[in-house]
Enzyme design. Structure first.
Site, PDB file in Angstrom:
ATOM      1  CG  ASP A  51      -1.817   1.185   1.310  1.00 42.16           C
ATOM      2  OD1 ASP A  51      -3.000   1.045   0.957  1.00 42.16           O
ATOM      3  OD2 ASP A  51      -1.354   2.270   1.727  1.00 42.16           O
ATOM      4  CE1 TYR A  56       0.826   7.859   2.438  1.00 45.52           C
ATOM      5  CE2 TYR A  56       1.340   5.616   1.790  1.00 45.52           C
ATOM      6  CZ  TYR A  56       0.533   6.506   2.458  1.00 45.52           C
ATOM      7  OH  TYR A  56      -0.556   6.041   3.154  1.00 45.52           O
ATOM      8  CE  LYS A  81      -3.620   4.788   0.904  1.00 42.95           C
ATOM      9  NZ  LYS A  81      -2.189   4.400   0.870  1.00 42.95           N
ATOM     10  CG  HIS A 111      -4.276   9.836   0.545  1.00 46.94           C
ATOM     11  ND1 HIS A 111      -2.931   9.904   0.306  1.00 46.94           N
ATOM     12  CD2 HIS A 111      -4.383   9.268   1.770  1.00 46.94           C
ATOM     13  CE1 HIS A 111      -2.258   9.394   1.324  1.00 46.94           C
ATOM     14  NE2 HIS A 111      -3.127   9.012   2.229  1.00 46.94           N
TER      15      HIS A 111
END
Length: 274
Positions: A51, A56, A81, A111
């Site tokens: 994930d 990120y 996401k 997200h």
């Protein structure tokens, strides 16, 4: 909701795709060797669910680890996401695919519902229609937001990924997701580590001959909910994987349920960051 897969390690989503119940999350893991190592170790140890997210900044490392692992792409469930400060989920999905080095992701999630719960959904549906995402979902959506997006969708979300563990047992949100045939998926199942020292958790772990982390993860898995622990330590990644060979009793599940600090809230978050 469609039932769990026969081996108890995955769940069949309403769209027919299978999601492994245990995944590795890479939130706050920098792009580079630390992320590559964590993902590669997880895949070597048998994880088949990774994930990540555009926010990120480490999709390249996830893709590199996948290639270096030698595990066939089709054997790994990859989630990323959509970063909702951007304008077009379908276009952003193409960027994720380039960074990951794959031709599709298995699950593409909004997200968080910045700007409202529905505006981005047509773009999510386009990403799915183009074959860039096999399944599409949401994250950090409250009950009202789940209601809104499912009402507006042609292809409704199949997952709502939220902060969920015995201390954040959002049963009203869980029930609402089930009513809409949306699978709740748990992030921060260990409370970023702070729940590991709780006396109830440690006592149950001692009785079960397990670690506190395994008890907290088992609480989710036993409900048929996918769970995404994060670690960059090989021994903890391996420890977190051992949650399918024991069962918590009804009494132990109830003890853990009683740790809830949210009063079974319908909210996905106590404080929004957007």
């Amino acid at each position: 909701m469609t039932g769990s897969a026969a081996d108890g390690r995955s769940h069949r989503l309403p769209d027919g795709n299978e999601i492994p119940l245990l995944g590795l999350g890479v939130w706050q893991v920098p792009n580079g060797p630390e992320c590559v190592n964590a993902v590669r170790w997880a895949l070597e140890l048998g994880y088949r669910h990774i994930d990540t997210a555009q926010a990120y900044g480490n999709e390249e490392s996830v893709g590199r680890a996948l290639r270096e692992s030698g595990v066939p792409r089709d054997d790994v469930f990859i989630t990323t996401k959509f970063f909702p400060r951007q304008e077009d989920p379908a276009a952003e999905a193409e960027g994720s695919l380039r960074r990951l080095g794959v031709d599709h992701v298995d699950l593409y999630i909004i997200h968080w519902p910045q700007g409202g719960p529905t505006w981005a959904w047509p773009g999510m549906e386009r990403a799915r229609e183009r074959g860039h995402a096999r399944s599409i979902g949401i994250s950090n959506f409250d009950v009202d937001e789940v209601d809104a997006v499912t009402a507006a969708a042609d292809s409704p979300p199949v997952v709502n990924q939220v902060h969920f563990n015995p201390f954040a047992y959002r049963w009203a949100l869980l029930d609402a997701c089930r009513e809409h045939d949306v699978l709740l998926e748990a992030y921060s199942p260990l409370g970023t580590g702070r729940h590991l020292s709780d006396s109830t958790v440690t006592q149950i772990a001692e009785r079960a001959g397990r670690t506190p982390a395994q008890v907290l993860l088992r609480w989710c898995v036993q409900r048929g909910l996918p769970v995404i622990p994060k670690s960059t330590h090989r021994e903890r990644i391996e420890e977190n994987m051992r949650v399918f060979d024991f069962t918590l009793s009804d009494e132990e599940m109830a003890e853990l349920d009683a740790l809830d600090e949210t009063n079974g809230t319908a909210r996905a978050l106590e404080r929004k960051w957007w």
